[in-house]
Design a protein around this motif. Sequence first.
Motif, PDB file in Angstrom:
ATOM      1  N   THR A  14       0.842  -1.191   0.000  1.00  0.00           N
ATOM      2  CA  THR A  14       0.000   0.000   0.000  1.00  0.00           C
ATOM      3  C   THR A  14       0.879   1.243   0.000  1.00  0.00           C
ATOM      4  O   THR A  14       1.831   1.330   0.780  1.00  0.00           O
ATOM      5  CB  THR A  14      -0.929   0.018   1.234  1.00  0.00           C
ATOM      6  OG1 THR A  14      -1.755  -1.139   1.210  1.00  0.00           O
ATOM      7  CG2 THR A  14      -1.805   1.252   1.229  1.00  0.00           C
ATOM      8  N   HIS A  15       0.559   2.173  -0.888  1.00  0.00           N
ATOM      9  CA  HIS A  15       1.280   3.441  -0.983  1.00  0.00           C
ATOM     10  C   HIS A  15       0.261   4.572  -0.971  1.00  0.00           C
ATOM     11  O   HIS A  15      -0.808   4.463  -1.581  1.00  0.00           O
ATOM     12  CB  HIS A  15       2.114   3.523  -2.269  1.00  0.00           C
ATOM     13  CG  HIS A  15       2.990   2.331  -2.501  1.00  0.00           C
ATOM     14  ND1 HIS A  15       4.227   2.190  -1.921  1.00  0.00           N
ATOM     15  CD2 HIS A  15       2.787   1.208  -3.229  1.00  0.00           C
ATOM     16  CE1 HIS A  15       4.763   1.044  -2.296  1.00  0.00           C
ATOM     17  NE2 HIS A  15       3.906   0.419  -3.087  1.00  0.00           N
ATOM     18  N   SER A  16       0.579   5.635  -0.284  1.00  0.00           N
ATOM     19  CA  SER A  16      -0.328   6.774  -0.263  1.00  0.00           C
ATOM     20  C   SER A  16       0.476   8.066  -0.157  1.00  0.00           C
ATOM     21  O   SER A  16       1.592   8.085   0.367  1.00  0.00           O
ATOM     22  CB  SER A  16      -1.308   6.672   0.915  1.00  0.00           C
ATOM     23  OG  SER A  16      -0.596   6.734   2.145  1.00  0.00           O
ATOM     24  N   ILE A  17      -0.130   9.118  -0.668  1.00  0.00           N
ATOM     25  CA  ILE A  17       0.467  10.443  -0.565  1.00  0.00           C
ATOM     26  C   ILE A  17      -0.659  11.443  -0.367  1.00  0.00           C
ATOM     27  O   ILE A  17      -1.748  11.292  -0.944  1.00  0.00           O
ATOM     28  CB  ILE A  17       1.303  10.791  -1.824  1.00  0.00           C
ATOM     29  CG1 ILE A  17       1.990  12.151  -1.651  1.00  0.00           C
ATOM     30  CG2 ILE A  17       0.453  10.771  -3.090  1.00  0.00           C
ATOM     31  CD1 ILE A  17       2.996  12.444  -2.753  1.00  0.00           C
ATOM     32  N   LEU A  38      -4.187   6.986  -2.973  1.00  0.00           N
ATOM     33  CA  LEU A  38      -3.847   5.747  -2.284  1.00  0.00           C
ATOM     34  C   LEU A  38      -3.914   4.586  -3.268  1.00  0.00           C
ATOM     35  O   LEU A  38      -4.871   4.474  -4.037  1.00  0.00           O
ATOM     36  CB  LEU A  38      -4.788   5.492  -1.109  1.00  0.00           C
ATOM     37  CG  LEU A  38      -4.492   4.248  -0.260  1.00  0.00           C
ATOM     38  CD1 LEU A  38      -4.780   4.525   1.211  1.00  0.00           C
ATOM     39  CD2 LEU A  38      -5.314   3.045  -0.722  1.00  0.00           C
ATOM     40  N   GLN A  39      -2.893   3.745  -3.248  1.00  0.00           N
ATOM     41  CA  GLN A  39      -2.860   2.552  -4.099  1.00  0.00           C
ATOM     42  C   GLN A  39      -2.558   1.341  -3.239  1.00  0.00           C
ATOM     43  O   GLN A  39      -1.648   1.364  -2.403  1.00  0.00           O
ATOM     44  CB  GLN A  39      -1.797   2.691  -5.189  1.00  0.00           C
ATOM     45  CG  GLN A  39      -1.614   1.418  -6.030  1.00  0.00           C
ATOM     46  CD  GLN A  39      -0.633   1.611  -7.162  1.00  0.00           C
ATOM     47  OE1 GLN A  39      -0.878   2.378  -8.075  1.00  0.00           O
ATOM     48  NE2 GLN A  39       0.495   0.922  -7.090  1.00  0.00           N
ATOM     49  N   SER A  40      -3.331   0.283  -3.441  1.00  0.00           N
ATOM     50  CA  SER A  40      -3.149  -0.945  -2.680  1.00  0.00           C
ATOM     51  C   SER A  40      -3.189  -2.129  -3.626  1.00  0.00           C
ATOM     52  O   SER A  40      -4.076  -2.226  -4.476  1.00  0.00           O
ATOM     53  CB  SER A  40      -4.246  -1.084  -1.619  1.00  0.00           C
ATOM     54  OG  SER A  40      -4.083  -2.279  -0.892  1.00  0.00           O
ATOM     55  N   LEU A  82      -5.651  -4.839  -7.785  1.00  0.00           N
ATOM     56  CA  LEU A  82      -5.075  -3.501  -7.634  1.00  0.00           C
ATOM     57  C   LEU A  82      -6.208  -2.503  -7.410  1.00  0.00           C
ATOM     58  O   LEU A  82      -7.171  -2.454  -8.181  1.00  0.00           O
ATOM     59  CB  LEU A  82      -4.277  -3.112  -8.882  1.00  0.00           C
ATOM     60  CG  LEU A  82      -3.632  -1.713  -8.865  1.00  0.00           C
ATOM     61  CD1 LEU A  82      -2.555  -1.647  -7.797  1.00  0.00           C
ATOM     62  CD2 LEU A  82      -3.049  -1.380 -10.234  1.00  0.00           C
ATOM     63  N   THR A  83      -6.100  -1.700  -6.371  1.00  0.00           N
ATOM     64  CA  THR A  83      -7.114  -0.702  -6.027  1.00  0.00           C
ATOM     65  C   THR A  83      -6.459   0.666  -5.922  1.00  0.00           C
ATOM     66  O   THR A  83      -5.386   0.796  -5.314  1.00  0.00           O
ATOM     67  CB  THR A  83      -7.795  -1.047  -4.689  1.00  0.00           C
ATOM     68  OG1 THR A  83      -8.351  -2.359  -4.763  1.00  0.00           O
ATOM     69  CG2 THR A  83      -8.902  -0.056  -4.372  1.00  0.00           C
ATOM     70  N   ARG A  84      -7.122   1.669  -6.514  1.00  0.00           N
ATOM     71  CA  ARG A  84      -6.624   3.050  -6.436  1.00  0.00           C
ATOM     72  C   ARG A  84      -7.759   3.973  -6.005  1.00  0.00           C
ATOM     73  O   ARG A  84      -8.877   3.857  -6.509  1.00  0.00           O
ATOM     74  CB  ARG A  84      -6.064   3.527  -7.782  1.00  0.00           C
ATOM     75  CG  ARG A  84      -4.808   2.808  -8.234  1.00  0.00           C
ATOM     76  CD  ARG A  84      -4.213   3.508  -9.448  1.00  0.00           C
ATOM     77  NE  ARG A  84      -2.958   2.895  -9.881  1.00  0.00           N
ATOM     78  CZ  ARG A  84      -2.841   2.125 -10.945  1.00  0.00           C
ATOM     79  NH1 ARG A  84      -3.905   1.877 -11.699  1.00  0.00           N
ATOM     80  NH2 ARG A  84      -1.677   1.601 -11.274  1.00  0.00           N
TER      81      ARG A  84
END
Length: 206
Positions: A14-17, A38-40, A82-84
Amino acid sequence: DTFTRPEDRMQFQTHSIGFYANGELTDWLESQTRLSFLQSENRYHYRGPNSGHSAKYPYGFNWEGEDLISGGRYEYAEGDILTRNYYAGENLIFRFNTGDFDHTFLLGVDALLKERQGWSYFGKPNYDSSKSHSAKIGFTAQELIEYRGWSLMAGARADFQRSMSGMHTWTLSPRAGISYDLFEEGRVIFFANIAMTKTPNGNCKA
């Protein structure tokens, strides 16, 4: 995470900004800006005891080796999802006085876009490869009036939601509250709030 075999895996990344900015545009107007992404990603492949199997082998293990997969003793799952999420929001806060009453009035708008794509396999022959997205935009109006330790708040939020399949719906969420600051210094405050939110149902039924 690991499961029954050394090669079984379930991996999450998971990445988020986020970007946040608050500022006073004038002595009576404040701005609050929010942007985020957010990307997971979830990748998994594993084999384990069939959670739905019972009878001869109550715990799902097939010690006699019969029908390892197709017979239902074990279950196998594999997938890559993949979820954004994209979010943007803006609040404008107006502060003014009318006589002895202090007013704080908020107008807000925000939007959320969700995207999901990937594939998954669970057991046999349930294979699913899909791509979907949904969007929501919300509007908020809220007023706070303060007078000699008393505070009265009233407002509402309206949301419009739409799915990739074309289903859409409006929801309305009103809210109200009252509080009393016993010493007008924020030490002891009695309050009561009420809010209501209607859950979207995609216009499936009333």
